[in-house]
Design an enzyme around this catalytic site. Structure first.
Site, PDB file in Angstrom:
ATOM      1  N   ASN A   7       0.878  -1.163   0.000  1.00  0.00           N
ATOM      2  CA  ASN A   7       0.000   0.000   0.000  1.00  0.00           C
ATOM      3  C   ASN A   7       0.918   1.217   0.000  1.00  0.00           C
ATOM      4  OD1 ASN A   7      -1.373   2.341   1.113  1.00  0.00           O
ATOM      5  ND2 ASN A   7      -3.093   0.991   1.558  1.00  0.00           N
ATOM      6  N   ASN A   9       0.005   4.451  -0.251  1.00  0.00           N
ATOM      7  CA  ASN A   9      -0.582   5.686   0.288  1.00  0.00           C
ATOM      8  C   ASN A   9      -0.236   6.874  -0.614  1.00  0.00           C
ATOM      9  OD1 ASN A   9      -2.024   7.356   1.993  1.00  0.00           O
ATOM     10  ND2 ASN A   9      -0.359   7.587   3.474  1.00  0.00           N
ATOM     11  N   GLU A  35      -3.919   1.680  -3.010  1.00  0.00           N
ATOM     12  CA  GLU A  35      -3.991   3.102  -2.670  1.00  0.00           C
ATOM     13  C   GLU A  35      -3.010   3.925  -3.502  1.00  0.00           C
ATOM     14  OE1 GLU A  35      -5.084   5.753   1.264  1.00  0.00           O
ATOM     15  OE2 GLU A  35      -3.936   3.909   1.557  1.00  0.00           O
ATOM     16  N   ASP A 148      -4.625  -5.243   1.161  1.00  0.00           N
ATOM     17  CA  ASP A 148      -4.712  -4.479   2.394  1.00  0.00           C
ATOM     18  C   ASP A 148      -6.129  -4.720   2.895  1.00  0.00           C
ATOM     19  OD1 ASP A 148      -5.008  -2.695   4.432  1.00  0.00           O
ATOM     20  OD2 ASP A 148      -4.576  -0.903   3.254  1.00  0.00           O
ATOM     21  N   ASN A 150      -7.325  -4.050   5.778  1.00  0.00           N
ATOM     22  CA  ASN A 150      -7.764  -3.127   6.817  1.00  0.00           C
ATOM     23  C   ASN A 150      -8.410  -3.885   7.974  1.00  0.00           C
ATOM     24  OD1 ASN A 150      -7.142  -0.285   6.556  1.00  0.00           O
ATOM     25  ND2 ASN A 150      -8.259  -0.331   4.621  1.00  0.00           N
ATOM     26  N   ASP A 244       2.965   4.775   4.996  1.00  0.00           N
ATOM     27  CA  ASP A 244       2.652   4.333   6.353  1.00  0.00           C
ATOM     28  C   ASP A 244       2.519   2.808   6.417  1.00  0.00           C
ATOM     29  OD1 ASP A 244       0.332   4.443   4.821  1.00  0.00           O
ATOM     30  OD2 ASP A 244      -0.916   5.347   6.369  1.00  0.00           O
ATOM     31  N   HIS A 245       2.513   2.149   5.260  1.00  0.00           N
ATOM     32  CA  HIS A 245       2.612   0.696   5.170  1.00  0.00           C
ATOM     33  C   HIS A 245       4.021   0.318   4.720  1.00  0.00           C
ATOM     34  CE1 HIS A 245      -1.825  -0.364   5.069  1.00  0.00           C
ATOM     35  NE2 HIS A 245      -1.868   0.942   4.886  1.00  0.00           N
TER      36      HIS A 245
END
Length: 256
Positions: A7, A9, A35, A148, A150, A244-245
């Site tokens: 991911n 982001n 993302e 991902d 989540n 952030d991943h």
């Protein structure tokens, strides 16, 4: 066979942080990205279509939001980017590369953390995507779902599990959905087949979560049982921070 899921982001942001320079050193066979946060007409730089790969993007209708991508060293028979329902299609949350008897999927599950409405959207997505996975498996296809989710499955999958039992991403019904996927549907969490340690792939940007490794394992490669004997390795890359991943890498002993 090396498969990487990440991911980013924001794929342009990750590029600025050196993601594609790192990727070029990995000798990956398939790369699944979630993302992307970009429209295809914003990705005209050659870096976004790595040399030697067949590349596919599935953009969200909303600019700067969601989106998935796949890079495949061996061109698949086809890329599939539509499931026929929203928000999977309108938010570009799904790409599948079909080979003769195997499919690799890049999937970005909605987050439910922002509101009750967001959680309801996520729950609906879970309900809709489950039978799709079952149908593909029942067709006799081997699957590698790079997602991902989540969602964290078990207490070991997030550092502060006690404080998150009522929060999206670790709600009982979300965890039960993964129980069902691994139980009733017969899929396998590939990472947990070879590693039972507390390893994370996402860290909040708040405070010192990354520095203190207060993370969540949100990024998975979920496979059909016949692929389990082919697993050779798994790792999370943290030497550089692109997002952030962190990129999640798995090696398998088979070729396309």
């Amino acid at each position: 066979m090396r498969i990487i899921t990440a991911n980013t982001n924001g794929i342009r942001s990750a590029n600025n942080k050196g993601f594609f320079e790192w990727l070029a050193t990995q000798d990956a066979d398939v790369v699944c990205i979630q993302e992307t946060k970009a429209q295809i007409d914003q990705l005209t730089d050659a870096v976004f279509t790595p040399e030697g790969y067949s590349c596919a993007y599935n953009d969200a209708e909303k600019k700067g939001y969601s989106g998935t991508a796949m890079y495949c060293r061996k061109a698949p028979n086809r890329f599939v980017t539509e499931l026929g329902w929203d928000p999977a299609d309108s938010e570009g949350r799904y790409i599948r590369a079909d080979y003769d008897n195997l499919s690799v999927i890049s999937l970005y599950m909605p987050s439910g953390s922002s509101s009750e409405a967001a959680q309801a959207k996520k729950d609906d997505f879970l309900e809709r995507i489950y039978p799709h996975f079952v149908e593909l498996k029942n067709e006799g296809r081997e699957l590698i779902i790079c997602a991902d989710w989540n969602i964290c499955h078990k207490e070991i999958d997030l550092k502060n599990w006690k404080g998150n039992m009522k929060n999206s991403g670790f709600l009982p019904h979300e965890r039960a959905w993964l129980d069902k996927l691994y139980g009733e549907a017969g899929f396998v969490d590939a990472f947990r087949e070879i590693n039972q340690e507390a390893v994370y792939t996402w860290w909040s940007n708040r405070g010192q979560a990354y520095a203190n490794n207060v993370g969540w394992r949100l990024d998975y490669q979920v496979i059909t049982p016949n692929l389990v004997p082919t697993i050779r390795g798994a790792s999370v890359y943290r030497e550089e921070k692109f997002s952030d991943h962190a990129p999640f890498i798995m090696d398998y002993d088979f070729s396309l």
